[in-house]
Motif scaffolding. Structure first.
Motif, PDB file in Angstrom:
ATOM      1  N   TYR A 154      35.226  18.052  18.159  1.00 60.96           N
ATOM      2  CA  TYR A 154      35.445  19.164  19.081  1.00 60.96           C
ATOM      3  C   TYR A 154      34.606  20.375  18.676  1.00 60.96           C
ATOM      4  CZ  TYR A 154      39.359  18.481  22.357  1.00 60.96           C
ATOM      5  OH  TYR A 154      40.151  18.144  23.404  1.00 60.96           O
ATOM      6  N   GLY A 155      34.767  20.756  17.407  1.00 63.36           N
ATOM      7  CA  GLY A 155      34.148  21.986  16.923  1.00 63.36           C
ATOM      8  C   GLY A 155      32.638  21.916  16.914  1.00 63.36           C
ATOM      9  N   GLY A 156      32.097  20.707  16.768  1.00 63.24           N
ATOM     10  CA  GLY A 156      30.653  20.533  16.660  1.00 63.24           C
ATOM     11  C   GLY A 156      29.897  21.107  17.845  1.00 63.24           C
ATOM     12  N   SER A 157      30.551  21.126  19.003  1.00 66.47           N
ATOM     13  CA  SER A 157      29.838  21.586  20.186  1.00 66.47           C
ATOM     14  C   SER A 157      29.753  23.116  20.237  1.00 66.47           C
ATOM     15  CB  SER A 157      30.525  21.067  21.443  1.00 66.47           C
ATOM     16  OG  SER A 157      31.875  21.468  21.446  1.00 66.47           O
ATOM     17  N   THR A 158      30.669  23.802  19.573  1.00 64.30           N
ATOM     18  CA  THR A 158      30.745  25.262  19.701  1.00 64.30           C
ATOM     19  C   THR A 158      29.445  25.946  19.307  1.00 64.30           C
ATOM     20  OG1 THR A 158      33.067  25.085  19.176  1.00 64.30           O
ATOM     21  CG2 THR A 158      32.116  27.280  19.091  1.00 64.30           C
ATOM     22  N   THR A 159      28.975  25.653  18.085  1.00 62.36           N
ATOM     23  CA  THR A 159      27.762  26.326  17.639  1.00 62.36           C
ATOM     24  C   THR A 159      26.525  25.790  18.361  1.00 62.36           C
ATOM     25  OG1 THR A 159      27.823  24.829  15.764  1.00 62.36           O
ATOM     26  CG2 THR A 159      28.488  27.103  15.373  1.00 62.36           C
ATOM     27  N   SER A 160      26.591  24.523  18.829  1.00 63.38           N
ATOM     28  CA  SER A 160      25.460  23.998  19.599  1.00 63.38           C
ATOM     29  C   SER A 160      25.257  24.847  20.833  1.00 63.38           C
ATOM     30  CB  SER A 160      25.730  22.565  20.051  1.00 63.38           C
ATOM     31  OG  SER A 160      26.134  21.790  18.996  1.00 63.38           O
ATOM     32  N   ILE A 161      26.361  25.165  21.483  1.00 60.19           N
ATOM     33  CA  ILE A 161      26.271  25.927  22.729  1.00 60.19           C
ATOM     34  C   ILE A 161      25.918  27.389  22.444  1.00 60.19           C
ATOM     35  CG2 ILE A 161      27.649  26.850  24.639  1.00 60.19           C
ATOM     36  CD1 ILE A 161      29.152  24.120  24.571  1.00 60.19           C
ATOM     37  N   LEU A 162      26.629  27.983  21.493  1.00 62.45           N
ATOM     38  CA  LEU A 162      26.432  29.409  21.267  1.00 62.45           C
ATOM     39  C   LEU A 162      25.074  29.720  20.660  1.00 62.45           C
ATOM     40  CD1 LEU A 162      29.910  30.378  19.820  1.00 62.45           C
ATOM     41  CD2 LEU A 162      29.012  30.963  22.066  1.00 62.45           C
ATOM     42  N   LEU A 163      24.678  28.929  19.663  1.00 63.83           N
ATOM     43  CA  LEU A 163      23.557  29.356  18.825  1.00 63.83           C
ATOM     44  C   LEU A 163      22.450  28.321  18.648  1.00 63.83           C
ATOM     45  CD1 LEU A 163      25.968  30.729  16.156  1.00 63.83           C
ATOM     46  CD2 LEU A 163      24.545  32.175  17.579  1.00 63.83           C
ATOM     47  N   ASN A 164      22.552  27.199  19.390  1.00 63.89           N
ATOM     48  CA  ASN A 164      21.568  26.147  19.209  1.00 63.89           C
ATOM     49  C   ASN A 164      21.642  25.522  17.813  1.00 63.89           C
ATOM     50  OD1 ASN A 164      19.625  24.700  20.718  1.00 63.89           O
ATOM     51  ND2 ASN A 164      17.972  25.587  19.509  1.00 63.89           N
ATOM     52  N   VAL A 165      22.811  25.613  17.186  1.00 67.60           N
ATOM     53  CA  VAL A 165      22.998  25.016  15.858  1.00 67.60           C
ATOM     54  C   VAL A 165      23.882  23.795  16.018  1.00 67.60           C
ATOM     55  CG1 VAL A 165      23.855  25.377  13.528  1.00 67.60           C
ATOM     56  CG2 VAL A 165      22.950  27.300  14.810  1.00 67.60           C
ATOM     57  N   PRO A 166      23.316  22.591  15.932  1.00 67.39           N
ATOM     58  CA  PRO A 166      24.176  21.421  16.083  1.00 67.39           C
ATOM     59  C   PRO A 166      25.052  21.254  14.834  1.00 67.39           C
ATOM     60  CG  PRO A 166      21.836  20.800  16.000  1.00 67.39           C
ATOM     61  CD  PRO A 166      21.926  22.252  15.662  1.00 67.39           C
ATOM     62  N   GLY A 167      26.366  21.359  15.015  1.00 65.50           N
ATOM     63  CA  GLY A 167      27.293  21.226  13.888  1.00 65.50           C
ATOM     64  C   GLY A 167      27.272  19.830  13.315  1.00 65.50           C
ATOM     65  N   GLU A 168      26.965  18.847  14.126  1.00 64.76           N
ATOM     66  CA  GLU A 168      26.812  17.486  13.639  1.00 64.76           C
ATOM     67  C   GLU A 168      25.845  16.765  14.563  1.00 64.76           C
ATOM     68  OE1 GLU A 168      29.128  14.956  15.293  1.00 64.76           O
ATOM     69  OE2 GLU A 168      29.807  16.457  16.713  1.00 64.76           O
ATOM     70  N   ALA A 169      25.389  15.579  14.131  1.00 61.35           N
ATOM     71  CA  ALA A 169      24.278  14.936  14.829  1.00 61.35           C
ATOM     72  C   ALA A 169      24.561  14.690  16.311  1.00 61.35           C
ATOM     73  CB  ALA A 169      23.920  13.623  14.137  1.00 61.35           C
ATOM     74  N   ALA A 170      25.812  14.349  16.634  1.00 59.75           N
ATOM     75  CA  ALA A 170      26.110  14.006  18.025  1.00 59.75           C
ATOM     76  C   ALA A 170      26.014  15.205  18.952  1.00 59.75           C
ATOM     77  CB  ALA A 170      27.495  13.374  18.125  1.00 59.75           C
TER      78      ALA A 170
END
Lengths: 149, 499, 329
Positions: free
Chosen positions: B74-90
């Motif tokens: 769940y949490g992995g998507s948060t930073t991907s969306i906000l900051l372009n930082v993928p929290g995990e590979a998926a």
């Protein structure tokens, strides 16, 4: 030569260099019909061909400039980042992080040293607390750890 | 059916014990934190927290770990969306449109659709796991090396959709990813390839390190250079809540992502990464407006998020029904089960019903918990974006670096991330897409290994592929993925020009 | 809530412990937090060795200082060993898991060091090798398998989880030698982990599985997998009780995968003695014996001179086999 062609040249060189390494591999393999060389050779050849293709006929519409003034800030930031990476281990997390934050905020436009300092200290402690207290991950303390002893 | 209901009631009796609710909560909370922190990822996070399971009841231990697993997804998507930082590979795929949405002031809706998509996918995934888990577990075993190789080829055929304007540049990025994958100790022979005598290279490139470098670091470098020229603009937040219209518009994508993700999740290999890439490309392929993808299309967030959460469910099936860990994350769970005295085997359902059904019930429960935990946080996350960039970027870099460092304790990982950040910066400037690098890196290793294992089994003959209907089907699909759009869009050049 | 508080509390204590060590300045070893390094990913044998012994040592109070388990994967243990030898050669507070896998890697020179470059501390237990087939396999006994293998040596495939020249491959080589099949005719397929190899077996993609008894115990119990022989010196208990030893079948093959710990090359005498004593006490505890039983492991304590002699013998034996296999020149 424009940035587009320079990129293509780098790709070609990467392909050739990789291919070179792939062919130089010393292989003793038993019961492995394909072996460890075949796949890399395929990749190296593919990359070289792509490089040649892009060199001869570059994509239209791209006219980026890589090494202008615009890239200077990015390159400096990357340099500091690299130093910070090693700093975590050399001088410990706390000092390295405070210095990094101080310098990085400055580069990105923070004018006040006081705000920068407060921010750096606060954040370093916050991140440290998050990792050690919540996640139970130890970070290297460096000389600060020695002093506390 | 009644049998399953009985079991489920039994499961809920276990999962809803106050102590287990607490474990589920701690798991979800810590998992969310781990997911948000770049670099650690679900497998690493679970491994770090395994000591917490010492001396617990097996059911409690596995509930705690499952909470971490789910929370991290769940949490992995948060930073991907906000900051372009993928929290995990998926979550790499989520950055493609999620971050674009955030840049346009649409971070709120993007986070909402990711959370709701994950919730729907997770819930459907558990129902499927419960109803058809065992037969699917047996089906997954039919994926030997030959079938896995075919699956990877199918995965790579998707590159044509990720390529952007130029197919050749997409191929360059993919090939580069595949090259990175060849670095390290070659499994079938044990020889070292492309390590140049550096011990660190023997273990190969860690996907998370590469993703952080190529996406997070390079994005910040790009923004830094844009800030200096004054090109850097972040649009004002236009809305926090998801509109009903957008929700209904994305619903189809969520369901498609869910089913696709679930079935791919069962298969061995890097299932949830493949699942998210595949669902994204399918959405793009069958969309009426493929040109919107990559520029903040909400379906481009909904589908891969649903897919990777459903895949997380699917991945539990080989472990629970056959006792075999098919992914890195379930391997950690396997180790944790061993440690609390449960020996995974095809007998798990019969021998440890408390563990299996308690886990299933806790997943239902954890899903609801995560939704409740995450939705109120969204306005808060969106606020983070109004932090001045001169403060925000250094913070993100510190969190990313400390996260990456904490996994392997290697400064060389950080140097790798920095170098790849510069490379990513140059690639973006020159219009080379970044996502195919990750796809290549994820699939490269597995693909080469699967091919060589296949040929080791067959003694070098390619006829082994002809004997496998699954492999033939997948090769057919791969061919269709590449050829079909060319036929469908012939003359219009729609895909090539507008994407 | 209790757990959550404890969770925070433990974290707090650990960080305080980290900040203020050495309250008794001249305290006896160990006076600091200790570290067990698993040179592989979580879930594997090395990881289990570290985590389970750390757990028993801390829970029984044999070691009062908290033991942190850290994973440092790469190159079958080479990455962790290189780090210890080059960067932490004087570190007294760290132990690293090792096993027969390291011996085979040293034998085929995939690991540039030898056991003389480190301080071997103790071997603790063994996991015996085994050969197994799927439940519906035509091979009911090891004899059937051997006969078929002799007739068509290029057809039977064996799935293991070590690279060629590694332990599983060497097990096959030892078997082939005992049966009289040329080493070149072994179709050995290397997988990433025991689990992957087992999946390939259960999916019917290979003829047989070669690996450790502990890896397949659960599957043997459920009847999904049929062990044909145990490559060990003594009978195992439980599901393996009725499975014949290779030597009972006239095959002189025994390949125990022992597991234990080594320390930095510069470990001094006092800490070394401390660990030898502590492990000596640990293997006698009820807690440890429960662990052994659950994991289908067999007690195998070796320390000091005995351990070094054992290592020397084992490595030279594997070297010989690797030469016969053509893996080293």
């Amino acid at each position: 030569m424009g940035a587009e062609r320079s990129g293509a040249l780098i790709i070609l060189l990467l392909g050739i260099g990789y291919l070179w390494e792939a062919f130089a591999m010393q292989v003793v393999s038993i019961g492995d019909p394909l072996g460890p060389k075949a796949f890399p050779i395929f990749l190296g050849a593919l990359m070289s061909l792509l490089g040649i293709s892009l060199l001869i006929k570059p994509e239209k519409g791209a006219n980026a400039r890589l090494f202008g003034k615009t890239s200077l800030g990015a390159i400096i930031l990357a340099g500091i980042l690299a130093v910070y990476g090693f700093g975590i281990e050399w001088i410990g997390y706390p000092i390295a992080t405070v210095i990094f934050l101080l310098v990085a905020t400055r580069i990105l436009g923070e004018r006040s040293w006081i705000i920068g300092m407060l921010l750096s200290m606060g954040l370093s402690i916050g991140v440290f607390a998050l990792f050690t207290l919540v996640l139970d991950i130890r970070l290297p303390l460096g000389p600060i750890g020695e002093i506390l002893k | 059916m009644l049998d399953i209901l009985n079991h489920l009631v039994y499961g809920f009796q276990i999962a809803l014990l106050p102590i287990n609710i607490l474990y589920a909560f701690i798991g979800c909370l810590v998992g969310t934190i781990i997911g948000i922190l770049p670099g650690i990822g679900p497998a690493g996070g679970m491994a770090l927290l395994i000591p917490l399971t010492y001396g617990k009841e097996p059911a409690s231990a596995i509930i705690l770990l499952a909470g971490i697993y789910y929370g991290a997804m769940y949490g992995g998507s948060t930073t991907s969306i906000l900051l372009n930082v993928p929290g995990e590979a998926a979550s790499v795929v989520t950055t493609l449109d999620g971050y674009q949405m955030a840049k346009k002031g649409q971070a709120g809706p993007a986070l909402f659709i990711a959370a709701i998509g994950s919730f729907i996918a997770g819930t459907i995934g558990i129902v499927l796991l419960m109803l058809i888990g065992p037969p699917l577990g047996r089906f997954a075993l039919r994926f030997g090396p030959a079938e896995s190789f075919a699956l990877m080829i199918f995965g790579l055929s998707m590159v044509s959709s990720l390529a952007g304007r130029s197919l050749r540049k997409g191929l360059v990025s993919t090939t580069f990813g595949l090259m990175l994958a060849t670095v390290g100790s070659d499994l079938p022979t044990g020889i070292l390839r492309f390590t140049f005598g550096i011990p660190k290279f023997m273990e190969g490139f860690d996907i998370v390190v590469v993703a952080i470098g190529l996406f997070a670091v390079s994005e910040i470098l790009t923004c830094t250079s844009e800030m200096q020229t004054g090109e850097f603009i972040r649009e004002k937040v236009t809305g926090i809540w998801l509109s009903m219209k957008d929700f209904i518009y994305s619903l189809g994508a969520i369901f498609r992502g869910t089913f696709l993700g679930f079935f791919i999740g069962i298969l061995p290999g890097a299932a949830h990464v493949t699942a998210s890439f595949l669902s994204y490309t399918l959405e793009k392929r069958f969309s009426k407006n493929p040109e919107r993808f990559g520029h903040g299309e909400i379906r481009g967030v909904a589908a891969p998020e649903a897919a990777n959460n459903a895949a997380a469910c699917g991945a539990l099936i080989p472990l629970l029904t056959m006792g075999l860990p098919a992914s890195a994350v379930t391997a950690v769970m396997y180790g944790a089960l061993l440690m609390v005295g449960v020996r995974p085997s095809p007998f798990l359902f019969q021998k440890h019903p408390d563990v299996v059904w308690g886990l299933i019930a806790s997943l239902y429960f954890g899903n609801v918990m995560l939704l409740i935990l995450n939705l109120p946080l969204i306005p808060l996350w969106v606020k983070i974006l109004s932090t001045p960039s001169r403060w925000l970027f250094p913070i993100v870099l510190v969190l990313s670096f400390v996260g990456v460092y904490s996994v392997n304790r290697s400064p060389l990982d950080l140097l790798t991330a920095t170098t790849l950040g510069l490379l990513g910066y140059a690639m973006v400037k020159l219009d080379y897409p970044l996502a195919p690098v990750i796809l290549g890196l994820v699939l490269g290793d597995l693909m080469e290994q699967a091919l060589r294992q296949t040929l080791m089994i067959s003694g070098g003959s390619l006829r082994i592929f002809l004997r496998s209907p699954i492999a033939l089907t997948l090769f057919g699909l791969a061919a269709a993925t590449i050829i079909l759009p060319k036929i469908l869009y012939r003359g219009t050049d729609k895909l090539d020009v507008e994407t | 809530m209790k757990v959550f508080i404890r969770f925070l509390f433990v974290g707090l204590l650990m960080s305080i412990g980290l900040l203020l060590p050495g309250s008794g300045a001249e305290a006896a070893y160990p006076d600091k937090a200790l570290e067990f390094i698993a040179p592989a990913n979580p879930g594997g044998g090395w990881d289990m060795t570290c985590r389970l012994s750390a757990k028993v040592l801390n829970e029984t109070g044999l070691v009062k200082n908290p033991i942190a388990v850290i994973n440092k994967p790469g190159g079958f243990g080479v990455v962790a060993m290189t780090d210890i030898i080059r960067n932490r050669s004087k570190d007294q507070n760290v132990l690293v898991a090792f096993s027969a896998v390291l011996s085979t890697q040293m034998a085929i020179q995939k690991n540039p060091y030898t056991y003389k470059d480190i301080t071997p501390v103790a071997a603790l237990f063994v996991d015996y090798g085994t050969i197994a087939v799927r439940k519906d396999s035509p091979y009911a006994t090891m004899k059937d398998l051997i006969e078929s293998w002799k007739k068509n040596p290029g057809v039977l495939t064996f799935a293991g989880s070590s690279p060629p020249g590694g332990l599983d491959h060497i097990r096959m080589a030892m078997l082939a030698k005992a049966i009289g099949i040329p080493a070149k005719n072994i179709l050995y397929v290397a997988f990433q982990s025991g689990g992957d190899a087992l999946s390939a077996l259960m999916g019917g993609h290979v003829t047989a599985f070669v690996g450790e008894a502990g890896e397949i115990a659960g599957f043997a119990e459920s009847g999904a997998v049929r062990p044909l022989t145990v490559l060990g010196d003594r009978k195992l208990t439980g599901i393996f009780e009725k499975i014949p030893l290779a030597k009972d079948l006239g095959l002189d093959v025994s390949s125990p995968n022992w597991r234990g710990f080594y320390a930095a090359p510069g470990m001094s005498k006092e800490p070394l003695r401390y660990w030898e004593d502590t492990f000596g006490k640990m293997v006698k505890t009820k807690e440890w014996n429960d662990v052994l039983k659950k994991q289908a492991w067999v007690d195998f304590l070796l320390t000091g001179e005995k351990l070094r002699n054992f290592l020397a013998k084992e490595i030279s034996m594997y070297q010989g086999l690797a030469k016969e296999l053509g893996l080293v020149k």
